[in-house]
Design a protein around this motif. Sequence first.
Motif, mmCIF file in Angstrom:
data_model
loop_
_atom_site.group_PDB
_atom_site.id
_atom_site.type_symbol
_atom_site.label_atom_id
_atom_site.label_comp_id
_atom_site.label_asym_id
_atom_site.label_seq_id
_atom_site.Cartn_x
_atom_site.Cartn_y
_atom_site.Cartn_z
ATOM 1 N N CYS A 1 -30.871 -18.106 52.137
ATOM 2 C CA CYS A 1 -31.604 -18.326 50.825
ATOM 3 C C CYS A 1 -31.567 -17.429 50.355
ATOM 4 O O CYS A 1 -31.529 -17.428 48.850
ATOM 5 C CB CYS A 1 -33.253 -18.003 51.574
ATOM 6 N N ILE A 2 -31.572 -15.880 50.632
ATOM 7 C CA ILE A 2 -31.176 -14.438 49.874
ATOM 8 C C ILE A 2 -30.103 -14.839 49.338
ATOM 9 O O ILE A 2 -30.390 -14.395 48.010
ATOM 10 C CB ILE A 2 -32.221 -13.805 50.471
ATOM 11 N N PRO A 3 -28.855 -14.572 49.974
ATOM 12 C CA PRO A 3 -27.498 -14.034 49.617
ATOM 13 C C PRO A 3 -27.243 -15.227 48.319
ATOM 14 O O PRO A 3 -26.960 -14.569 47.304
ATOM 15 C CB PRO A 3 -26.882 -14.094 50.463
ATOM 16 N N THR A 4 -26.856 -16.570 48.849
ATOM 17 C CA THR A 4 -27.360 -17.870 47.571
ATOM 18 C C THR A 4 -27.961 -16.990 46.256
ATOM 19 O O THR A 4 -27.270 -17.645 45.241
ATOM 20 C CB THR A 4 -27.615 -18.899 47.886
ATOM 21 N N LYS A 5 -29.020 -16.616 46.578
ATOM 22 C CA LYS A 5 -30.033 -16.505 45.139
ATOM 23 C C LYS A 5 -28.855 -15.241 44.303
ATOM 24 O O LYS A 5 -29.605 -15.682 43.176
ATOM 25 C CB LYS A 5 -31.484 -16.108 45.032
ATOM 26 N N ALA A 6 -28.627 -14.275 44.851
ATOM 27 C CA ALA A 6 -28.224 -13.331 44.168
ATOM 28 C C ALA A 6 -26.871 -14.029 43.997
ATOM 29 O O ALA A 6 -26.513 -13.577 42.489
ATOM 30 C CB ALA A 6 -27.399 -12.235 46.122
ATOM 31 N N LEU A 7 -25.855 -14.770 44.691
ATOM 32 C CA LEU A 7 -24.696 -15.083 44.121
ATOM 33 C C LEU A 7 -25.838 -15.948 42.532
ATOM 34 O O LEU A 7 -24.350 -15.947 41.248
ATOM 35 C CB LEU A 7 -24.185 -16.708 44.479
ATOM 36 N N LEU A 8 -26.368 -16.951 42.815
ATOM 37 C CA LEU A 8 -26.845 -17.312 42.143
ATOM 38 C C LEU A 8 -27.252 -16.507 40.185
ATOM 39 O O LEU A 8 -27.402 -16.789 39.312
ATOM 40 C CB LEU A 8 -27.794 -18.649 42.339
ATOM 41 N N ARG A 9 -27.646 -15.432 40.498
ATOM 42 C CA ARG A 9 -28.677 -14.737 39.802
ATOM 43 C C ARG A 9 -27.051 -14.237 39.165
ATOM 44 O O ARG A 9 -27.257 -14.082 37.685
ATOM 45 C CB ARG A 9 -29.127 -13.395 39.542
ATOM 46 N N SER A 10 -25.726 -14.124 40.107
ATOM 47 C CA SER A 10 -24.507 -13.381 39.244
ATOM 48 C C SER A 10 -24.430 -14.223 38.046
ATOM 49 O O SER A 10 -23.910 -14.561 36.891
ATOM 50 C CB SER A 10 -24.014 -13.145 40.127
ATOM 51 N N ILE B 1 -46.463 -28.355 51.410
ATOM 52 C CA ILE B 1 -45.228 -27.422 51.866
ATOM 53 C C ILE B 1 -43.588 -27.811 50.175
ATOM 54 O O ILE B 1 -43.976 -28.578 50.062
ATOM 55 C CB ILE B 1 -44.139 -27.397 52.396
ATOM 56 N N PRO B 2 -44.240 -26.992 49.338
ATOM 57 C CA PRO B 2 -43.080 -26.623 47.593
ATOM 58 C C PRO B 2 -41.957 -26.824 48.244
ATOM 59 O O PRO B 2 -41.332 -26.002 49.403
ATOM 60 C CB PRO B 2 -43.780 -25.544 47.745
ATOM 61 N N GLY B 3 -40.714 -27.391 47.420
ATOM 62 C CA GLY B 3 -39.718 -27.323 47.862
ATOM 63 C C GLY B 3 -38.693 -26.968 46.838
ATOM 64 O O GLY B 3 -39.287 -27.482 45.632
ATOM 65 N N CYS B 4 -37.549 -25.554 46.455
ATOM 66 C CA CYS B 4 -37.354 -25.761 45.495
ATOM 67 C C CYS B 4 -35.601 -25.263 45.199
ATOM 68 O O CYS B 4 -35.656 -24.960 46.757
ATOM 69 C CB CYS B 4 -37.533 -23.925 45.865
ATOM 70 N N THR B 5 -34.873 -26.758 44.687
ATOM 71 C CA THR B 5 -33.435 -25.563 44.217
ATOM 72 C C THR B 5 -33.432 -24.464 42.600
ATOM 73 O O THR B 5 -33.624 -24.755 42.262
ATOM 74 C CB THR B 5 -32.986 -27.221 44.370
ATOM 75 N N TYR B 6 -32.434 -23.841 43.388
ATOM 76 C CA TYR B 6 -32.174 -22.801 42.497
ATOM 77 C C TYR B 6 -30.924 -22.782 41.738
ATOM 78 O O TYR B 6 -30.671 -22.256 41.270
ATOM 79 C CB TYR B 6 -31.937 -21.266 42.965
ATOM 80 N N CYS B 7 -30.450 -24.225 41.256
ATOM 81 C CA CYS B 7 -29.447 -24.964 40.455
ATOM 82 C C CYS B 7 -29.824 -24.469 38.674
ATOM 83 O O CYS B 7 -31.030 -23.755 38.744
ATOM 84 C CB CYS B 7 -29.134 -26.043 40.798
ATOM 85 N N GLN B 8 -28.804 -24.818 37.862
ATOM 86 C CA GLN B 8 -29.268 -25.110 36.942
ATOM 87 C C GLN B 8 -28.919 -26.298 36.556
ATOM 88 O O GLN B 8 -27.853 -26.806 36.227
ATOM 89 C CB GLN B 8 -28.691 -23.920 35.775
ATOM 90 N N PRO B 9 -30.480 -26.504 36.063
ATOM 91 C CA PRO B 9 -31.752 -26.102 36.048
ATOM 92 C C PRO B 9 -32.435 -26.084 37.182
ATOM 93 O O PRO B 9 -31.994 -26.735 37.877
ATOM 94 C CB PRO B 9 -32.403 -27.093 34.625
ATOM 95 N N GLN B 10 -33.561 -25.382 37.227
ATOM 96 C CA GLN B 10 -34.362 -25.169 38.667
ATOM 97 C C GLN B 10 -34.750 -26.460 39.068
ATOM 98 O O GLN B 10 -35.217 -26.641 38.197
ATOM 99 C CB GLN B 10 -35.187 -23.977 38.773
ATOM 100 N N VAL B 11 -35.532 -26.837 40.021
ATOM 101 C CA VAL B 11 -36.226 -27.701 40.751
ATOM 102 C C VAL B 11 -37.217 -27.083 41.049
ATOM 103 O O VAL B 11 -37.189 -26.570 42.307
ATOM 104 C CB VAL B 11 -35.129 -28.748 40.974
#
Length: 472
Positions: A50-59, A353-363
């Motif tokens: 969860c966390i390091p992938t979001k750091a990559l996606l932020r970059s 329970i919510p589900g989130c996908t952090y691609c572009q666009p977010q889901v």
Amino acid sequence: MAQNGADYDVIIIGAGPGGYVTAIRSAQLGFKTAVVERKHLGGICLNWGCIPTKALLRSAEIFGHMQHAKDFGLSAKDVSFDIGKVVTRSRGVASQLSNGVAFLMKKNKIDVLWGTATLEAPGKLTVTEAPDAPKGAKGGGTYTAKNIIVATGARPRALPGLEPDKDAIWTYFEAMVPKEMPKSLLVVGSGAIGIEFASFYDSMGAKVTVVEVLDQILPVEDAEIAAHVRKRLEKQGIEIITGAKVTKVDKGKTQKATIEKGGKSETREVDKIISAVGVVGNIDNLGLEKLGVKTDRGCIVADGYGRTSVPGIFAIGDVAGPPMLAHKAEHEGVVCVEAIAGLHPHPLDKLMIPGCTYCQPQVASVGLTEAKAKEGGRKIKVGRFPFIGNGKAIALGEPEGIVKTIFDAETGQLLGAHMAGAEVTELIQGFVVAMNLETTEEELMHTVFPHPTLSEMMHESVLDAYGRVIHT
């Protein structure tokens, strides 16, 4: 010594999000608590998910904005990236948070037993000390506790012929720390993990192809939202092949993957392949079989309080079955240990329970899809609102997206909410709160949403379901 004469009141096996949060809540309730961990405090989520992938996606997100600086009246020349530094930042974020978990364990007087646990009997386990355990840490030995909670998480699933080898075929472990950027990439599987990596590598310049065995990408999402996301991803340059499977991989300097679809096959040559075909619970070598703990399809069978088929043995998180999400594990663990304490918590409701996908666009989504809502013959009302009708979205340069809400036509109950677009992973919690409070359309219509915000689209979507939308 624990009150019951055992070494501990509660021992949790696994220090991922579910395990460490459960341990903290256990300590808060006055239980003498220990957690067994073989490698990383924070588990896969914090260290490799969860966390390091979001750091990559932020970059990747910032890199994308820099490439389109002129759209905002700005100038950015010779835009580039250093993949080594991108990865280093991601690993640094993970390390910081893992150290934070260690602090929380110490603060709450929770013993960390470094090693691998095996259940010997209800209330008894053996820990084999980890070879790389911190110096002076507790580790190997036999320990007793009235309550043992299994929170061992999950690992990537491997398909025959597509077994990861850390070189040609990656799992998310290797995909998070590339030594160099592949020019081309094949992603097998279009769930949240597959689509997030497809989005990251596409944003960083790789030619990405996604293969999905089902006819819909993001299979757990509402079909309309998935179709919207697919269109956006394809517009960005990602090739998506659904209703297909990879049947063979010939490895070499490049990888030749045979893809079958509709009785026909073709070969694609790529630098790397990411296997993202789901995960399977870590139930092996725990001693579950000899204790008679019931399992099903690679996961431990547990009820809404984490209770297994054997008294005194509990299971939470990924190892207790889908949805395999960190926040589900955390809440499940709190419910479990509060039930042990006799506090009578509400059992976990997976529809909330919510589900989130952090691609572009977010889901982001919660509750029933439109198809599921209709399955039981229920009459529904569906509202939609496009990002293009929202002033904040236009100002952000994010005019593409959709918010969709589903209501019971007879009672006004909010059954589901589904979104795709900028920052929807932050917006979804508004609908989650509404569902937990059993809010109807009337309360949502009477709620004042601040202007200008993206959240106004949530309001408009509700209004649209009842023929009262304003801005379309």
